[in-house]
Scaffold this motif. Structure first.
Motif, PDB file in Angstrom:
ATOM      1  N   THR A 271      36.332 -95.087 -12.767  1.00 12.20           N
ATOM      2  CA  THR A 271      37.658 -95.369 -13.462  1.00 12.20           C
ATOM      3  C   THR A 271      38.708 -94.526 -12.877  1.00 12.20           C
ATOM      4  OG1 THR A 271      37.098 -93.222 -15.063  1.00 12.20           O
ATOM      5  CG2 THR A 271      36.342 -95.551 -15.922  1.00 12.20           C
ATOM      6  N   VAL A 272      39.969 -94.958 -13.159  1.00 10.02           N
ATOM      7  CA  VAL A 272      41.142 -94.209 -12.557  1.00 10.02           C
ATOM      8  C   VAL A 272      41.753 -93.797 -14.059  1.00 10.02           C
ATOM      9  CG1 VAL A 272      43.418 -94.543 -11.523  1.00 10.02           C
ATOM     10  CG2 VAL A 272      41.134 -95.723 -10.650  1.00 10.02           C
ATOM     11  N   ASN A 273      42.338 -92.099 -14.026  1.00  4.39           N
ATOM     12  CA  ASN A 273      42.946 -91.792 -15.143  1.00  4.39           C
ATOM     13  C   ASN A 273      44.415 -92.010 -15.139  1.00  4.39           C
ATOM     14  OD1 ASN A 273      43.858 -89.890 -13.296  1.00  4.39           O
ATOM     15  ND2 ASN A 273      42.274 -88.319 -14.046  1.00  4.39           N
ATOM     16  N   ASP A 274      45.227 -91.501 -15.833  1.00  7.80           N
ATOM     17  CA  ASP A 274      46.663 -91.712 -15.902  1.00  7.80           C
ATOM     18  C   ASP A 274      47.299 -90.838 -14.938  1.00  7.80           C
ATOM     19  OD1 ASP A 274      46.392 -93.348 -18.283  1.00  7.80           O
ATOM     20  OD2 ASP A 274      46.637 -91.423 -19.705  1.00  7.80           O
ATOM     21  N   ALA A 275      46.482 -90.095 -14.036  1.00 13.84           N
ATOM     22  CA  ALA A 275      47.480 -89.358 -13.116  1.00 13.84           C
ATOM     23  C   ALA A 275      46.907 -89.985 -11.771  1.00 13.84           C
ATOM     24  CB  ALA A 275      46.700 -87.890 -13.134  1.00 13.84           C
ATOM     25  N   GLU A 423      35.853 -86.400  -7.962  1.00 11.76           N
ATOM     26  CA  GLU A 423      37.211 -87.069  -8.091  1.00 11.76           C
ATOM     27  C   GLU A 423      37.819 -87.315  -6.794  1.00 11.76           C
ATOM     28  OE1 GLU A 423      39.211 -85.258 -12.000  1.00 11.76           O
ATOM     29  OE2 GLU A 423      38.717 -83.863 -10.427  1.00 11.76           O
ATOM     30  N   LEU A 424      38.608 -88.326  -6.869  1.00 11.22           N
ATOM     31  CA  LEU A 424      39.379 -88.848  -5.407  1.00 11.22           C
ATOM     32  C   LEU A 424      40.900 -89.126  -5.813  1.00 11.22           C
ATOM     33  CD1 LEU A 424      36.262 -90.083  -5.011  1.00 11.22           C
ATOM     34  CD2 LEU A 424      37.387 -90.009  -2.545  1.00 11.22           C
ATOM     35  N   LYS A 425      41.878 -88.384  -5.527  1.00 14.22           N
ATOM     36  CA  LYS A 425      43.187 -88.675  -5.771  1.00 14.22           C
ATOM     37  C   LYS A 425      43.813 -89.321  -4.702  1.00 14.22           C
ATOM     38  CE  LYS A 425      45.483 -84.208  -4.821  1.00 14.22           C
ATOM     39  NZ  LYS A 425      46.208 -82.968  -5.735  1.00 14.22           N
ATOM     40  N   LYS A 426      43.280 -89.629  -3.588  1.00 14.89           N
ATOM     41  CA  LYS A 426      43.775 -90.480  -2.689  1.00 14.89           C
ATOM     42  C   LYS A 426      42.533 -90.902  -1.861  1.00 14.89           C
ATOM     43  CE  LYS A 426      47.414 -88.773  -0.410  1.00 14.89           C
ATOM     44  NZ  LYS A 426      48.392 -87.889   0.369  1.00 14.89           N
ATOM     45  N   ILE A 427      42.665 -92.293  -1.348  1.00 20.01           N
ATOM     46  CA  ILE A 427      42.074 -92.848  -0.357  1.00 20.01           C
ATOM     47  C   ILE A 427      42.913 -93.776   0.134  1.00 20.01           C
ATOM     48  CG2 ILE A 427      40.196 -94.395   0.164  1.00 20.01           C
ATOM     49  CD1 ILE A 427      38.843 -93.554  -2.701  1.00 20.01           C
TER      50      ILE A 427
END
Length: 434
Positions: A271-275, A423-427
């Motif tokens: 899933t992808v959260n609001d951030a 968690e991954l905030k950048k790919i």
């Protein structure tokens, strides 16, 4: 001896990965061993001093403290910056030619031998490159861009950014046989450290020295990806603080994961959260790009809350099959708390092929892994420090678990087991142009 003392003294013995017996003329020239009796001329017509000396590659060591100190800060690595030189070893470099390349006081030094190149083991295409250099007044050296190991002519084979005095047709920052320096280039200084900033994007090349633009060039026939190399032609030169940032990466993340194929029958939740952070929970499972990639640069920013949590970035995968590809590991676990002893390959290691030489990520903290795959060569940096450098010399096979796969395949993010919580905030990724 205590474990603590062992960890302080334990070093990685890193040998230069390849010694190629190639004569590098001026810039470099192809020449067989049988013809080495003729002294090569440089691109500017100067003749290299004859030398019968043979310089053997030197082994270098780096302990965990030194390698971890070489990490870059979070803002730099998040922007994609890496070190090409860790300050202590020549891990990730290869020699072409016979010169006394060595490390002294956390700098790369050379001052004797025949014309030679010190090359990155993997090629690069579009990037920013920064470095510091220190050359004597009569030194002829340079920084080669998009270069092969062997060169016939710098006017067609590479971009040779010169480091040379003012009486040279192409003084410092000039591009040999392509572009002279501008009239307002900064004044030359010798025997002291100077900075060079290079920006190479597509057909455009810009070189600044000591913060001032010195040369611009547009190539009517731009070169494909190639290595970055430091040159010895003649005289003493030293290099340090060599850093690179790849340019042109595009994000694979959005709120709907629209660029990915999910497998609802598998147990991992993506899933992808609001951030805008992708959350990977539970396992076993995978999410797979809809697009295929063969040669690429990928930048991921990840966080694993506990040392024992395991995930991975699979690449050149056979589409639709379960994690059937090469794996760049995501794991911060260590044996006995020793960063030089990854417990499960270590982040940036190529799983079951080459362990990371140091665990450079930390549990509960954001970290980056920059992965390069080009032909049979694969390399990764974690928080700016190179941790793997592997070449697949196996026989070709469609399945990269069984042999070398050069064909394009998908990227997969792994859910390893029920404890997975990544968690991954950048790919971000860019493919090499052909």
């Amino acid at each position: 001896m205590s474990n603590l003392l062992t960890s302080l003294r334990f070093g990685i013995s890193v040998f230069l990965l390849l010694l190629v017996t190639v004569i590098v003329s001026g810039c470099s020239s192809k020449k067989s061993a049988e013809n080495e009796t003729t002294e090569p001329k440089s691109a500017e017509g100067t003749r290299e001093t004859s030398s019968n000396s043979s310089f053997e590659p030197q082994p270098y060591e780096a302990n965990a403290e030194q390698l971890l100190a070489a990490r870059l800060d979070e803002s730099e690595v998040s922007a994609g910056w890496i070190r090409l030189f860790d300050g202590h070893t020549l891990f990730g470099w290869e020699i072409a030619g016979n010169a006394n390349w060595r490390i002294e006081d956390e700098t790369i030094m050379v001052d004797q031998g025949k014309p030679s190149l010190l090359c990155t083991s993997v090629p690069w295409q579009d990037y920013e490159l920064t470095l510091e250099f220190n050359a004597d007044e009569k030194t002829n050296s340079g920084v080669f861009l998009r270069t092969p190991l062997e060169i016939d002519d710098p006017a067609t084979d590479c971009y040779e950014v010169n480091i040379a005095p003012d009486d040279n047709p192409y003084p410092t920052a000039g591009i040999v046989k392509r572009q002279e320096v501008s009239a307002d280039a900064p004044e030359q200084t010798f025997g002291e450290w100077r900075t060079m900033h290079i920006e190479l994007i597509g057909d455009k090349l810009k070189i600044s020295v000591d913060g001032k633009l010195a040369c611009e060039y547009t190539d009517p026939a731009p070169l494909a990806a190639g290595r970055i190399a430091l040159q010895h032609n003649h005289g003493r030169v030293a290099f340090r603080n060599i850093r690179l940032r790849p340019i042109g990466l595009e994000s694979l993340l959005d709120k709907d994961l629209s660029q990915w194929k999910k497998y609802p029958e598998m147990k991992t939740e993506y899933t992808v959260n609001d951030a805008g952070v992708m959350q990977v929970k539970g396992g076993k499972g995978q999410i797979e790009t809809k697009q295929n990639y063969n040669d690429f640069v990928l930048l991921a920013e990840y966080k694993l809350p506990k040392p024992e949590i395991n995930s991975g970035i699979f690449f050149r995968c056979i589409p639709g099959l379960e994690m059937m590809g090469y794996e760049c590991q995501l794991s911060n676990e260590m044996k006995d708390g020793l960063p030089l002893s990854p417990a499960d390959c270590g982040t940036g290691g190529i799983f079951r092929r080459q362990d990371a030489r140091v665990v450079a990520g930390e549990a509960g903290k954001w970290a980056t892994v920059l992965l390069v795959a080009h032909d049979a060569k694969m390399a990764a940096w974690v928080n700016g420090v190179q941790v793997s450098n592997w070449q697949d010399d196996r026989e070709p096979d469609e399945n990269p678990r069984k042999g070398k796969r050069l064909e394009a395949g998908t990227i997969m993010i792994q859910g390893h087991d029920p404890s997975t919580e990544a968690e991954l905030k950048k790919i971000e990724i860019t493919s090499y142009s052909k």
